[in-house]
Design an enzyme around this catalytic site. Structure first.
Site, PDB file in Angstrom:
ATOM      1  N   CYS A 191       0.833  -1.198   0.000  1.00  0.00           N
ATOM      2  CA  CYS A 191       0.000   0.000   0.000  1.00  0.00           C
ATOM      3  C   CYS A 191       0.872   1.254   0.000  1.00  0.00           C
ATOM      4  O   CYS A 191       2.037   1.213   0.381  1.00  0.00           O
ATOM      5  CB  CYS A 191      -0.862   0.038   1.256  1.00  0.00           C
ATOM      6  N   ARG A 250       4.308   0.517  -6.791  1.00  0.00           N
ATOM      7  CA  ARG A 250       4.287  -0.425  -5.671  1.00  0.00           C
ATOM      8  C   ARG A 250       3.216  -1.502  -5.848  1.00  0.00           C
ATOM      9  O   ARG A 250       3.211  -2.491  -5.129  1.00  0.00           O
ATOM     10  CB  ARG A 250       3.999   0.328  -4.358  1.00  0.00           C
ATOM     11  N   TRP A 302      -3.326  -2.250  -1.335  1.00  0.00           N
ATOM     12  CA  TRP A 302      -3.020  -3.591  -1.861  1.00  0.00           C
ATOM     13  C   TRP A 302      -3.574  -4.541  -0.818  1.00  0.00           C
ATOM     14  O   TRP A 302      -3.021  -4.656   0.270  1.00  0.00           O
ATOM     15  CB  TRP A 302      -1.509  -3.734  -2.033  1.00  0.00           C
ATOM     16  N   ASN A 338      -0.817   1.764   6.284  1.00  0.00           N
ATOM     17  CA  ASN A 338      -0.080   0.640   5.677  1.00  0.00           C
ATOM     18  C   ASN A 338       0.317  -0.306   6.793  1.00  0.00           C
ATOM     19  O   ASN A 338       0.660   0.154   7.882  1.00  0.00           O
ATOM     20  CB  ASN A 338       1.212   1.116   5.010  1.00  0.00           C
ATOM     21  N   GLY A 339       0.361  -1.590   6.500  1.00  0.00           N
ATOM     22  CA  GLY A 339       0.786  -2.547   7.526  1.00  0.00           C
ATOM     23  C   GLY A 339      -0.367  -3.466   7.891  1.00  0.00           C
ATOM     24  O   GLY A 339      -1.398  -3.500   7.213  1.00  0.00           O
ATOM     25  N   GLU A 390      16.663 -23.852  -6.721  1.00  0.00           N
ATOM     26  CA  GLU A 390      16.253 -22.454  -6.763  1.00  0.00           C
ATOM     27  C   GLU A 390      17.441 -21.548  -7.153  1.00  0.00           C
ATOM     28  O   GLU A 390      17.294 -20.623  -7.950  1.00  0.00           O
ATOM     29  CB  GLU A 390      15.655 -22.039  -5.403  1.00  0.00           C
ATOM     30  N   LYS A 424      17.544 -19.139 -10.436  1.00  0.00           N
ATOM     31  CA  LYS A 424      17.797 -17.695 -10.346  1.00  0.00           C
ATOM     32  C   LYS A 424      18.904 -17.304 -11.307  1.00  0.00           C
ATOM     33  O   LYS A 424      18.788 -16.338 -12.036  1.00  0.00           O
ATOM     34  CB  LYS A 424      18.210 -17.267  -8.927  1.00  0.00           C
ATOM     35  N   GLU A 447      17.843 -17.619 -15.095  1.00  0.00           N
ATOM     36  CA  GLU A 447      16.790 -16.752 -15.622  1.00  0.00           C
ATOM     37  C   GLU A 447      17.215 -15.294 -15.727  1.00  0.00           C
ATOM     38  O   GLU A 447      16.681 -14.566 -16.557  1.00  0.00           O
ATOM     39  CB  GLU A 447      15.469 -16.910 -14.860  1.00  0.00           C
ATOM     40  N   HIS A 469      26.214 -40.206 -11.032  1.00  0.00           N
ATOM     41  CA  HIS A 469      25.429 -40.973 -12.005  1.00  0.00           C
ATOM     42  C   HIS A 469      25.314 -40.240 -13.342  1.00  0.00           C
ATOM     43  O   HIS A 469      24.435 -40.537 -14.135  1.00  0.00           O
ATOM     44  CB  HIS A 469      24.039 -41.272 -11.428  1.00  0.00           C
ATOM     45  N   LYS A 527       6.170 -11.894 -15.527  1.00  0.00           N
ATOM     46  CA  LYS A 527       5.985 -12.039 -14.077  1.00  0.00           C
ATOM     47  C   LYS A 527       4.842 -12.995 -13.770  1.00  0.00           C
ATOM     48  O   LYS A 527       4.946 -13.829 -12.895  1.00  0.00           O
ATOM     49  CB  LYS A 527       5.743 -10.661 -13.452  1.00  0.00           C
TER      50      LYS A 527
HETATM   51  O1  M6R Z   1       3.184 -16.497  -9.643  1.00  0.00           O
HETATM   52  P1  M6R Z   1       3.698 -17.896  -9.444  1.00  0.00           P
HETATM   53  O2  M6R Z   1       4.386 -18.066  -8.130  1.00  0.00           O
HETATM   54  O3  M6R Z   1       2.638 -18.933  -9.645  1.00  0.00           O
HETATM   55  O4  M6R Z   1       4.772 -18.088 -10.587  1.00  0.00           O
HETATM   56  C1  M6R Z   1       5.406 -19.310 -10.785  1.00  0.00           C
HETATM   57  C2  M6R Z   1       6.613 -19.162 -11.681  1.00  0.00           C
HETATM   58  O5  M6R Z   1       6.232 -18.670 -12.932  1.00  0.00           O
HETATM   59  C3  M6R Z   1       7.676 -18.235 -11.071  1.00  0.00           C
HETATM   60  O6  M6R Z   1       8.076 -18.673  -9.821  1.00  0.00           O
HETATM   61  C4  M6R Z   1       8.910 -18.168 -11.988  1.00  0.00           C
HETATM   62  O7  M6R Z   1       9.568 -19.403 -11.984  1.00  0.00           O
HETATM   63  C5  M6R Z   1       9.844 -17.044 -11.534  1.00  0.00           C
HETATM   64  N1  M6R Z   1      10.284 -16.292 -12.660  1.00  0.00           N
HETATM   65  C6  M6R Z   1      11.034 -17.521 -10.806  1.00  0.00           C
HETATM   66  O8  M6R Z   1      11.871 -16.498 -10.399  1.00  0.00           O
END
Ligand code: M6R
Length: 606
Positions: free
Chosen positions: A2, A27, A74, A100-101, A479, A483, A486, A502, A601
């Site tokens: 927010c 935001r 939000w 906010n909060g 993960e 990161k 990507e 293996h 996103k």
């Molecule tokens: O909005 P979601 O958490 O469902 O999205 C899932 C994936 O698309 C998301 O985590 C994607 O892998 C990111 N770009 C990772 O950083």
């Protein structure tokens, strides 16, 4: 998250407020509103959706006045509706509040406010009435007294129709900045709305209350003792201010983690009983005991967070748990029944595959619950309960803080179920105590960002990288590799340490470095042997190791030390150096960190 804007001066307040709200749009928000003091009454206009809808509403009869407050919301409590949008009012519309909060104890406070007719589902409306209850002619004192009863976080601004030269602001855990002009003051949740008018600002600290008139700014603590404040000159431009001084949203979001982690867990556990307390599960204790299998469905980062949920459920609850990538689950004719609990995990709450998987699981008769960030999103609405992770808007495409909060919520769920089966009160309490230490430990890792940057700069000449982890740190390796690939486009893959021999070991060479997580846990010795195998092939090794493990240095080329914690909580810490590594690598390679190529996103298509 927010946003707040407020103005007191001699200019018409409305354009300042609207312009300020626009500057806070980055935001993320779902509704907006303004309240202005027009003569001796407060005029309020609110709207769901874009700020343009709000400006359309005020076009025909713009509220006049030189004092006002405004807000972009939000949603955290209650759906996205005009009634839930801020400002909220009390005392028959004479007192207005933007906030906010999260007010953690708003339910208790609501019960204490007998006789009040609440018109929204928000915690903020409760706060407005609480301040109203304490108001006897002195606005600052009413705010201070009310806040003494509040548990939670706030950044807030209050106005009252009988106080035409006063705004009262307060902060606890949610930022507030006050801009100082000539005979005027600007208040906002960050500096962006203030920058066009003044560079002179005062940052409120937690526990402080500001009493603001046109001519003066005084600051106090909750006991009404004066607090001296330093006026700072900021030289940020607009974009820097949106990112609160960070060069990218991703870095800001990585650094947000200690704070938003607290937002995720606050009020959601019971230390005395040693258990999680997530009401959203919407199951009776008897139904919870009947559940004999848990399936997590998710995509990308959320699916790696889910793997940690799987480990936690198996260890604490002792029932089978599995993770299914949503795009596979939806077409696999999955076996679920009325004793299966399906958790759909998603930051956006709009991921098409996860949503389709939710529908499939419901069709097959499973209990389906959401662990979602965006309030009111489709997955949140289509699941029959669940929990918001309260990470705030995540704007960088690469998910960071949402991941941590997903993990936190799954751990609390596992504990809540575990306490109904095999976890003792002492074990529960130990886990919760360790959980409470996480934010400080995260900060200790974040403080090593510069050191991690120098490592990343050294390694970006490689085109490939292997991430290794075992047990609870295998999903961390997955993960970390996601990161890196990507946002830096360096090819990276992740393997469980024991699986390396293996196949992937064939790749290793001085040109194929390894990032390995070797923290002190039950698989420490096993992991150490795997690293010896890596080194025997001449590959360079970056290690994530536990503070105090001096021997780890001997088998690494570079090392990041992380604080010790309980094994189940390790991913909350061990992922952070990998996020920072990926971030700094991408920056050093000149990549578009916040908007990597080919990615969106929210993946709302199949
Ligand atoms: O909005 P979601 O958490 O469902 O999205 C899932 C994936 O698309 C998301 O985590 C994607 O892998 C990111 N770009 C990772 O950083």
């Amino acid at each position: 998250m927010c946003g707040i804007v407020a103005y007191i001066g001699d200019k018409p307040a409305l354009p300042v407020l609207i312009q300020g709200l626009r500057r806070l749009e980055y935001r993320g928000y779902d509704s907006a509103g303004v309240a202005l003091l027009n003569g001796d009454s407060i005029e309020r206009v609110r709207s769901v959706g874009k700020i343009d809808f709000l400006t359309d509403k005020v076009k025909t009869r713009p509220p006049a006045g030189t004092l006002g407050i405004a807000h972009t919301r939000w949603a955290t409590h209650g759906g996205v509706t005009e009634e839930n949008a801020h400002p909220h009012v009390a005392l028959d519309g004479k007192l207005a509040v933007v906030h906010n909060g999260i007010i953690e104890n708003y339910r208790e406070l609501k019960e204490q406010l007998a006789g009040v007719n609440f018109v929204s589902q928000t915690d903020t409306e409760v706060l407005a009435h609480l301040i109203g209850r304490h108001y006897h002619g002195d606005l600052r004192s009413a705010v201070q007294q009310a806040l003494a009863h509040v548990r939670g976080t706030y950044g807030l601004v209050v106005m009252h129709a009988d106080h035409p030269d006063q705004l009262v602001a307060a902060r606890l855990g949610s930022p507030l900045v006050i801009g100082i002009g000539e005979g005027e003051h600007y208040l906002a949740s960050d500096a962006t709305p203030i920058l066009p008018y003044t560079k002179k600002v005062v940052f409120l600290e937690d526990g402080e209350v500001a009493d603001v008139s046109r001519a003066a700014l005084e600051t106090f603590n909750l006991k009404d003792e004066t607090v001296a404040k330093h006026v700072e000159e900021i030289d940020w431009d607009q974009t820097q201010a949106e990112k609160q001084g960070y060069p990218h949203f991703m870095l800001k979001e990585i650094f947000d983690q200690p704070t938003v982690f607290q937002d995720a867990v606050r009020g959601r556990y019971d230390l005395t009983e040693g258990t999680g307390r997530l009401g959203g599960i919407n199951l009776t204790e008897e139904e919870m005991r009947r559940i004999n299998r848990v399936v997590f469905i998710a995509c990308g980062t959320a699916s790696y967070a889910a793997m940690i949920g799987k480990y936690a459920f198996e260890r604490l609850v002792g029932i089978p748990a599995e993770v299914d990538v949503a795009s596979e689950f939806r077409y696999r004719d999955p076996v679920v029944d009325d004793r299966t609990l399906v958790f759909a995990i998603s930051q956006s709450g709009e991921t098409a595959d996860t949503l389709a998987a939710v529908r499939e699981a419901k069709r097959k008769g499973a209990f389906v619950r959401g662990i979602v960030n965006v309030v009111g999103s489709t997955i949140a609405r289509e699941t029959d309960g669940g929990t918001y992770i309260h990470a705030g808007p995540e704007l960088a495409v690469a998910s960071t803080k949402a991941y941590t909060n997903m993990v936190a919520i799954m751990l609390l769920y596992a504990l809540q179920f575990g306490r109904l089966r095999r976890v003792s009160i002492a074990t529960g309490q130990r886990l919760l105590s360790a959980l409470r230490e996480i934010p400080e430990k995260m900060k200790a890792i974040l403080a090593q960002s510069d050191e991690i940057r120098s490592m990343a700069e050294e390694y970006i000449r490689h085109r490939d990288m292997l991430f290794l982890g075992r047990g609870i740190n295998y999903p961390v390796a997955l993960e970390g590799s996601l990161k890196l690939k990507e946002i830096s486009y360096i090819h990276a893959e992740a393997y469980p340490g024991g699986e390396m021999k293996h196949g992937p070991i064939a790749l290793l060479s001085p040109d194929f470095p390894v990032m390995a997580i070797m923290t002190r846990n039950q698989l420490y010795d096993k992991m150490r042997s795997n690293i010896e195998e890596v080194r025997a092939r001449g590959a360079r090794v970056i290690l994530i190791a536990t503070v105090g493990d001096d021997r780890a240095r001997e088998i690494s080329d570079r090392i990041v030390y992380v604080p010790e914690t309980m094994e189940l909580l390790e991913p909350l810490l061990n992922t952070i150096p990998l996020q920072l590594f990926a971030y700094h690598a991408a920056v050093a390679l000149g990549k578009d960190v916040d908007r990597p190529r080919n990615l969106a996103k929210s993946v709302t298509v199949e």
